[in-house]
Scaffold this motif. Structure first.
Motif, PDB file in Angstrom:
ATOM      1  N   ASN A   4     -17.097   2.978 -29.485  1.00 56.28           N
ATOM      2  CA  ASN A   4     -16.830   1.563 -30.080  1.00 56.28           C
ATOM      3  C   ASN A   4     -17.568   1.266 -31.314  1.00 56.28           C
ATOM      4  O   ASN A   4     -18.793   1.542 -31.308  1.00 56.28           O
ATOM      5  CB  ASN A   4     -17.488   0.400 -28.789  1.00 56.28           C
ATOM      6  N   ARG A   5     -17.043   0.439 -32.108  1.00 53.94           N
ATOM      7  CA  ARG A   5     -17.639   0.084 -33.500  1.00 53.94           C
ATOM      8  C   ARG A   5     -17.982  -1.067 -33.641  1.00 53.94           C
ATOM      9  O   ARG A   5     -17.385  -2.404 -32.969  1.00 53.94           O
ATOM     10  CB  ARG A   5     -16.518   0.433 -34.627  1.00 53.94           C
ATOM     11  N   TYR A   6     -19.238  -1.263 -34.268  1.00 55.65           N
ATOM     12  CA  TYR A   6     -19.804  -2.908 -34.362  1.00 55.65           C
ATOM     13  C   TYR A   6     -20.220  -3.052 -35.637  1.00 55.65           C
ATOM     14  O   TYR A   6     -20.828  -2.164 -36.476  1.00 55.65           O
ATOM     15  CB  TYR A   6     -21.011  -2.838 -33.360  1.00 55.65           C
ATOM     16  N   ASN A   7     -20.016  -4.123 -36.316  1.00 52.53           N
ATOM     17  CA  ASN A   7     -20.478  -4.651 -37.565  1.00 52.53           C
ATOM     18  C   ASN A   7     -21.506  -5.575 -37.678  1.00 52.53           C
ATOM     19  O   ASN A   7     -21.586  -6.650 -38.335  1.00 52.53           O
ATOM     20  CB  ASN A   7     -19.263  -5.472 -38.250  1.00 52.53           C
ATOM     21  N   TYR A   8     -22.356  -5.789 -36.303  1.00 51.65           N
ATOM     22  CA  TYR A   8     -23.492  -6.628 -36.392  1.00 51.65           C
ATOM     23  C   TYR A   8     -24.700  -6.017 -35.583  1.00 51.65           C
ATOM     24  O   TYR A   8     -24.677  -4.911 -35.087  1.00 51.65           O
ATOM     25  CB  TYR A   8     -22.951  -7.880 -35.575  1.00 51.65           C
ATOM     26  N   LEU A   9     -25.733  -6.816 -35.623  1.00 45.48           N
ATOM     27  CA  LEU A   9     -26.860  -6.322 -35.099  1.00 45.48           C
ATOM     28  C   LEU A   9     -27.516  -7.438 -34.311  1.00 45.48           C
ATOM     29  O   LEU A   9     -26.859  -8.835 -34.598  1.00 45.48           O
ATOM     30  CB  LEU A   9     -28.097  -5.958 -36.003  1.00 45.48           C
ATOM     31  N   MET A  10     -28.098  -7.398 -33.298  1.00 47.04           N
ATOM     32  CA  MET A  10     -28.835  -8.404 -32.376  1.00 47.04           C
ATOM     33  C   MET A  10     -30.006  -8.919 -32.756  1.00 47.04           C
ATOM     34  O   MET A  10     -30.932  -7.908 -32.901  1.00 47.04           O
ATOM     35  CB  MET A  10     -28.547  -8.278 -30.923  1.00 47.04           C
ATOM     36  N   TYR A  11     -30.389 -10.112 -32.860  1.00 47.45           N
ATOM     37  CA  TYR A  11     -31.922 -10.543 -33.328  1.00 47.45           C
ATOM     38  C   TYR A  11     -32.218 -11.517 -32.249  1.00 47.45           C
ATOM     39  O   TYR A  11     -31.292 -12.307 -31.772  1.00 47.45           O
ATOM     40  CB  TYR A  11     -31.751 -11.238 -34.582  1.00 47.45           C
ATOM     41  N   ARG A  12     -33.616 -11.657 -31.812  1.00 49.77           N
ATOM     42  CA  ARG A  12     -34.055 -12.566 -30.974  1.00 49.77           C
ATOM     43  C   ARG A  12     -34.244 -14.120 -31.973  1.00 49.77           C
ATOM     44  O   ARG A  12     -34.998 -13.842 -32.939  1.00 49.77           O
ATOM     45  CB  ARG A  12     -35.330 -12.139 -30.427  1.00 49.77           C
ATOM     46  N   VAL A  13     -33.739 -15.184 -31.514  1.00 50.39           N
ATOM     47  CA  VAL A  13     -34.045 -16.222 -32.127  1.00 50.39           C
ATOM     48  C   VAL A  13     -34.682 -17.268 -31.165  1.00 50.39           C
ATOM     49  O   VAL A  13     -34.153 -17.515 -29.980  1.00 50.39           O
ATOM     50  CB  VAL A  13     -32.608 -16.688 -32.775  1.00 50.39           C
ATOM     51  N   GLU A  14     -35.850 -17.838 -31.525  1.00 49.61           N
ATOM     52  CA  GLU A  14     -36.734 -18.654 -30.756  1.00 49.61           C
ATOM     53  C   GLU A  14     -36.204 -20.081 -30.941  1.00 49.61           C
ATOM     54  O   GLU A  14     -35.751 -20.550 -31.924  1.00 49.61           O
ATOM     55  CB  GLU A  14     -38.365 -18.570 -31.380  1.00 49.61           C
ATOM     56  N   TYR A  15     -36.159 -20.575 -29.587  1.00 48.09           N
ATOM     57  CA  TYR A  15     -35.835 -22.331 -29.742  1.00 48.09           C
ATOM     58  C   TYR A  15     -36.920 -22.947 -28.916  1.00 48.09           C
ATOM     59  O   TYR A  15     -36.780 -23.026 -28.053  1.00 48.09           O
ATOM     60  CB  TYR A  15     -34.484 -22.332 -28.858  1.00 48.09           C
ATOM     61  N   PRO A  16     -37.736 -23.535 -29.996  1.00 51.94           N
ATOM     62  CA  PRO A  16     -39.021 -23.936 -29.370  1.00 51.94           C
ATOM     63  C   PRO A  16     -39.006 -25.268 -28.398  1.00 51.94           C
ATOM     64  O   PRO A  16     -39.469 -25.422 -27.593  1.00 51.94           O
ATOM     65  CB  PRO A  16     -40.052 -24.247 -30.404  1.00 51.94           C
ATOM     66  N   GLN A  17     -37.917 -26.009 -28.837  1.00 54.39           N
ATOM     67  CA  GLN A  17     -37.662 -27.358 -28.099  1.00 54.39           C
ATOM     68  C   GLN A  17     -37.018 -27.101 -26.826  1.00 54.39           C
ATOM     69  O   GLN A  17     -37.184 -27.580 -25.950  1.00 54.39           O
ATOM     70  CB  GLN A  17     -36.753 -28.086 -29.215  1.00 54.39           C
ATOM     71  N   GLU A  18     -36.418 -25.903 -26.579  1.00 57.43           N
ATOM     72  CA  GLU A  18     -35.985 -25.417 -25.499  1.00 57.43           C
ATOM     73  C   GLU A  18     -36.953 -24.530 -24.564  1.00 57.43           C
ATOM     74  O   GLU A  18     -36.492 -24.064 -23.537  1.00 57.43           O
ATOM     75  CB  GLU A  18     -34.497 -24.693 -25.545  1.00 57.43           C
ATOM     76  N   ARG A  19     -37.875 -24.025 -25.095  1.00 60.49           N
ATOM     77  CA  ARG A  19     -39.023 -23.336 -24.748  1.00 60.49           C
ATOM     78  C   ARG A  19     -38.238 -22.043 -24.374  1.00 60.49           C
ATOM     79  O   ARG A  19     -38.394 -21.363 -23.169  1.00 60.49           O
ATOM     80  CB  ARG A  19     -39.695 -23.865 -23.600  1.00 60.49           C
ATOM     81  N   TYR A  21     -35.503 -18.486 -25.907  1.00 57.56           N
ATOM     82  CA  TYR A  21     -34.910 -17.869 -27.075  1.00 57.56           C
ATOM     83  C   TYR A  21     -33.457 -17.356 -26.773  1.00 57.56           C
ATOM     84  O   TYR A  21     -32.915 -17.413 -25.465  1.00 57.56           O
ATOM     85  CB  TYR A  21     -35.673 -16.361 -27.507  1.00 57.56           C
ATOM     86  N   ARG A  22     -32.850 -16.944 -27.771  1.00 57.39           N
ATOM     87  CA  ARG A  22     -31.388 -16.256 -27.511  1.00 57.39           C
ATOM     88  C   ARG A  22     -31.505 -15.147 -28.335  1.00 57.39           C
ATOM     89  O   ARG A  22     -31.831 -15.182 -29.324  1.00 57.39           O
ATOM     90  CB  ARG A  22     -30.301 -17.562 -27.863  1.00 57.39           C
ATOM     91  N   MET A  23     -30.580 -14.190 -27.807  1.00 56.84           N
ATOM     92  CA  MET A  23     -30.102 -13.062 -28.797  1.00 56.84           C
ATOM     93  C   MET A  23     -28.850 -13.318 -29.541  1.00 56.84           C
ATOM     94  O   MET A  23     -27.893 -13.814 -28.777  1.00 56.84           O
ATOM     95  CB  MET A  23     -30.035 -11.854 -27.942  1.00 56.84           C
ATOM     96  N   GLU A  24     -29.102 -13.520 -30.743  1.00 53.02           N
ATOM     97  CA  GLU A  24     -27.847 -13.760 -31.608  1.00 53.02           C
ATOM     98  C   GLU A  24     -27.349 -12.806 -32.504  1.00 53.02           C
ATOM     99  O   GLU A  24     -28.284 -11.960 -32.961  1.00 53.02           O
ATOM    100  CB  GLU A  24     -28.091 -14.804 -32.244  1.00 53.02           C
ATOM    101  N   ALA A  25     -26.290 -12.591 -32.622  1.00 54.57           N
ATOM    102  CA  ALA A  25     -25.675 -11.493 -33.708  1.00 54.57           C
ATOM    103  C   ALA A  25     -25.774 -11.848 -35.129  1.00 54.57           C
ATOM    104  O   ALA A  25     -25.620 -13.025 -35.552  1.00 54.57           O
ATOM    105  CB  ALA A  25     -24.034 -11.273 -33.350  1.00 54.57           C
TER     106      ALA A  25
END
Length: 86
Positions: A4-19, A21-25
């Motif tokens: 499988n080929r991928y053109n993205y990496l995954m990053y942890r993005v903090e959402y303090p107001q929601e206490r 995080y999400r993993m986003e591409a």
């Protein structure tokens, strides 16, 4: 063998107001891409770059086929970013 080929990496993005995080591409530059290969009970990631001396670089470790591609991308994205993007 499944590749499988991928053109993205995954990053942890903090959402303090929601206490939480999400993993986003995050899309990779056009000169680089990733494959995840599954063969038998093993899976591994390979990075392909048009800019680097080593055009094809296998990232360690090898994973069990029980791991999803997403789990592997989450675990290895920071390493790939440090090695090839920074």
């Amino acid at each position: 063998m499944n590749i499988n080929r991928y053109n993205y990496l995954m990053y942890r993005v903090e959402y303090p107001q929601e206490r939480g995080y999400r993993m986003e591409a995050s899309r990779l530059p056009d000169w680089i891409y990733i494959t995840i290969t599954e063969e038998g009970d093993s899976k591994w990631m390979t990075v392909y770059s048009r800019w680097h001396v080593e055009k094809e670089y296998r990232i360690n470790p090898t994973y069990s086929s029980d791991f999803t591609d997403r789990q592997m991308l989450i675990e290895l994205s920071a390493q790939v970013h440090r090695m090839f993007i920074e």
